[in-house]
Scaffold this motif. Structure first.
Motif, PDB file in Angstrom:
ATOM      1  N   ASP A  27      49.860-109.416   8.760  1.00 35.50           N
ATOM      2  CA  ASP A  27      50.937-110.351   9.041  1.00 35.50           C
ATOM      3  C   ASP A  27      50.441-111.248  10.185  1.00 35.50           C
ATOM      4  OD1 ASP A  27      51.102-108.843  11.380  1.00 35.50           O
ATOM      5  OD2 ASP A  27      53.050-107.981  10.902  1.00 35.50           O
ATOM      6  N   SER A  28      51.216-112.242  10.574  1.00 30.90           N
ATOM      7  CA  SER A  28      50.731-113.218  11.552  1.00 30.90           C
ATOM      8  C   SER A  28      50.508-112.598  12.929  1.00 30.90           C
ATOM      9  CB  SER A  28      51.664-114.417  11.642  1.00 30.90           C
ATOM     10  OG  SER A  28      52.949-114.010  12.037  1.00 30.90           O
ATOM     11  N   HIS A  29      51.310-111.603  13.318  1.00 29.61           N
ATOM     12  CA  HIS A  29      51.118-110.971  14.624  1.00 29.61           C
ATOM     13  C   HIS A  29      49.776-110.232  14.676  1.00 29.61           C
ATOM     14  CE1 HIS A  29      51.883-108.966  18.382  1.00 29.61           C
ATOM     15  NE2 HIS A  29      51.652-107.798  17.793  1.00 29.61           N
ATOM     16  N   MET A  30      49.489-109.431  13.666  1.00 27.12           N
ATOM     17  CA  MET A  30      48.230-108.690  13.626  1.00 27.12           C
ATOM     18  C   MET A  30      47.052-109.648  13.466  1.00 27.12           C
ATOM     19  SD  MET A  30      46.556-105.947  13.948  1.00 27.12           S
ATOM     20  CE  MET A  30      47.717-104.616  13.881  1.00 27.12           C
ATOM     21  N   ALA A  31      47.231-110.714  12.687  1.00 30.17           N
ATOM     22  CA  ALA A  31      46.156-111.693  12.500  1.00 30.17           C
ATOM     23  C   ALA A  31      45.772-112.342  13.825  1.00 30.17           C
ATOM     24  CB  ALA A  31      46.580-112.756  11.499  1.00 30.17           C
ATOM     25  N   GLU A  32      46.763-112.630  14.664  1.00 24.93           N
ATOM     26  CA  GLU A  32      46.475-113.228  15.970  1.00 24.93           C
ATOM     27  C   GLU A  32      45.578-112.304  16.797  1.00 24.93           C
ATOM     28  OE1 GLU A  32      48.833-114.685  19.978  1.00 24.93           O
ATOM     29  OE2 GLU A  32      49.906-114.655  18.065  1.00 24.93           O
ATOM     30  N   ILE A  33      45.865-111.025  16.786  1.00 25.47           N
ATOM     31  CA  ILE A  33      45.051-110.045  17.513  1.00 25.47           C
ATOM     32  C   ILE A  33      43.641-109.999  16.934  1.00 25.47           C
ATOM     33  CG2 ILE A  33      44.772-107.570  17.978  1.00 25.47           C
ATOM     34  CD1 ILE A  33      47.917-107.469  17.985  1.00 25.47           C
ATOM     35  N   LYS A  34      43.546-109.933  15.612  1.00 32.04           N
ATOM     36  CA  LYS A  34      42.242-109.795  14.957  1.00 32.04           C
ATOM     37  C   LYS A  34      41.368-111.037  15.099  1.00 32.04           C
ATOM     38  CE  LYS A  34      42.612-105.619  13.595  1.00 32.04           C
ATOM     39  NZ  LYS A  34      41.798-104.600  14.251  1.00 32.04           N
ATOM     40  N   ILE A  35      41.952-112.249  14.997  1.00 32.06           N
ATOM     41  CA  ILE A  35      41.104-113.437  15.113  1.00 32.06           C
ATOM     42  C   ILE A  35      40.571-113.588  16.534  1.00 32.06           C
ATOM     43  CG2 ILE A  35      42.149-114.601  13.142  1.00 32.06           C
ATOM     44  CD1 ILE A  35      43.583-116.467  15.046  1.00 32.06           C
ATOM     45  N   ARG A  36      41.340-113.151  17.530  1.00 33.04           N
ATOM     46  CA  ARG A  36      40.827-113.149  18.911  1.00 33.04           C
ATOM     47  C   ARG A  36      39.669-112.157  19.046  1.00 33.04           C
ATOM     48  NH1 ARG A  36      44.058-115.477  23.086  1.00 33.04           N
ATOM     49  NH2 ARG A  36      46.099-116.137  22.330  1.00 33.04           N
ATOM     50  N   GLU A  37      39.848-110.958  18.487  1.00 32.15           N
ATOM     51  CA  GLU A  37      38.798-109.937  18.557  1.00 32.15           C
ATOM     52  C   GLU A  37      37.506-110.415  17.899  1.00 32.15           C
ATOM     53  OE1 GLU A  37      40.298-106.393  16.707  1.00 32.15           O
ATOM     54  OE2 GLU A  37      41.501-105.851  18.457  1.00 32.15           O
ATOM     55  N   ILE A  38      37.628-110.972  16.713  1.00 35.94           N
ATOM     56  CA  ILE A  38      36.451-111.459  15.991  1.00 35.94           C
ATOM     57  C   ILE A  38      35.770-112.587  16.765  1.00 35.94           C
ATOM     58  CG2 ILE A  38      35.656-112.632  13.893  1.00 35.94           C
ATOM     59  CD1 ILE A  38      37.967-111.116  12.427  1.00 35.94           C
ATOM     60  N   GLY A  39      36.565-113.535  17.246  1.00 33.80           N
ATOM     61  CA  GLY A  39      36.016-114.660  18.000  1.00 33.80           C
ATOM     62  C   GLY A  39      35.292-114.228  19.251  1.00 33.80           C
ATOM     63  N   GLU A  40      35.896-113.305  20.006  1.00 34.31           N
ATOM     64  CA  GLU A  40      35.272-112.836  21.240  1.00 34.31           C
ATOM     65  C   GLU A  40      33.988-112.064  20.950  1.00 34.31           C
ATOM     66  OE1 GLU A  40      38.518-110.800  23.129  1.00 34.31           O
ATOM     67  OE2 GLU A  40      39.536-112.685  23.577  1.00 34.31           O
ATOM     68  N   ALA A  41      33.965-111.297  19.870  1.00 34.38           N
ATOM     69  CA  ALA A  41      32.760-110.550  19.507  1.00 34.38           C
ATOM     70  C   ALA A  41      31.623-111.504  19.143  1.00 34.38           C
ATOM     71  CB  ALA A  41      33.048-109.610  18.341  1.00 34.38           C
ATOM     72  N   ILE A  42      31.916-112.534  18.350  1.00 31.49           N
ATOM     73  CA  ILE A  42      30.865-113.474  17.938  1.00 31.49           C
ATOM     74  C   ILE A  42      30.360-114.287  19.123  1.00 31.49           C
ATOM     75  CG2 ILE A  42      30.356-115.507  16.525  1.00 31.49           C
ATOM     76  CD1 ILE A  42      32.285-114.298  14.430  1.00 31.49           C
ATOM     77  N   ILE A  43      31.267-114.771  19.964  1.00 29.41           N
ATOM     78  CA  ILE A  43      30.847-115.614  21.087  1.00 29.41           C
ATOM     79  C   ILE A  43      30.056-114.795  22.108  1.00 29.41           C
ATOM     80  CG2 ILE A  43      32.812-115.485  22.699  1.00 29.41           C
ATOM     81  CD1 ILE A  43      31.174-118.737  21.564  1.00 29.41           C
ATOM     82  N   SER A  44      30.292-113.489  22.175  1.00 21.73           N
ATOM     83  CA  SER A  44      29.514-112.654  23.101  1.00 21.73           C
ATOM     84  C   SER A  44      28.049-112.559  22.654  1.00 21.73           C
ATOM     85  CB  SER A  44      30.122-111.259  23.221  1.00 21.73           C
ATOM     86  OG  SER A  44      29.901-110.501  22.053  1.00 21.73           O
TER      87      SER A  44
END
Length: 81
Positions: A27-44
């Motif tokens: 759902d949109s709440h969980m997606a917000e958490i997951k897209i932040r996690e994915i983005g932070e992992a890739i940018i690291s």
């Protein structure tokens, strides 16, 4: 549940853009958490890359995908549409 997807776009400085799409059941709440996690992992892994992670849902009436939010990892900025 509606069809939804996360799209990952990574562009190295002056390089080609690589895109990958993953079907998800968030759902949109969980997606917000997951897209932040994915983005932070890739940018690291590559701080000089331009990384955008998007969350989209499929509109069965119009037959199109609608982007609901994007996370710009290199700017640490979330934009909801």
């Amino acid at each position: 549940m509606e069809k939804s997807a996360i799209t990952i776009r990574v562009k190295k400085n002056f390089g080609k853009t690589k895109t990958s799409t993953i079907d998800v059941q968030y759902d949109s709440h969980m997606a917000e958490i997951k897209i932040r996690e994915i983005g932070e992992a890739i940018i690291s892994l590559n701080k000089s890359a331009s990384v955008t992670i998007g969350y989209s849902v499929f509109n069965s009436i119009s037959g199109t995908w609608m982007e609901m939010m994007s996370y710009y990892a290199d700017e640490e900025r979330l934009v909801k549409f």
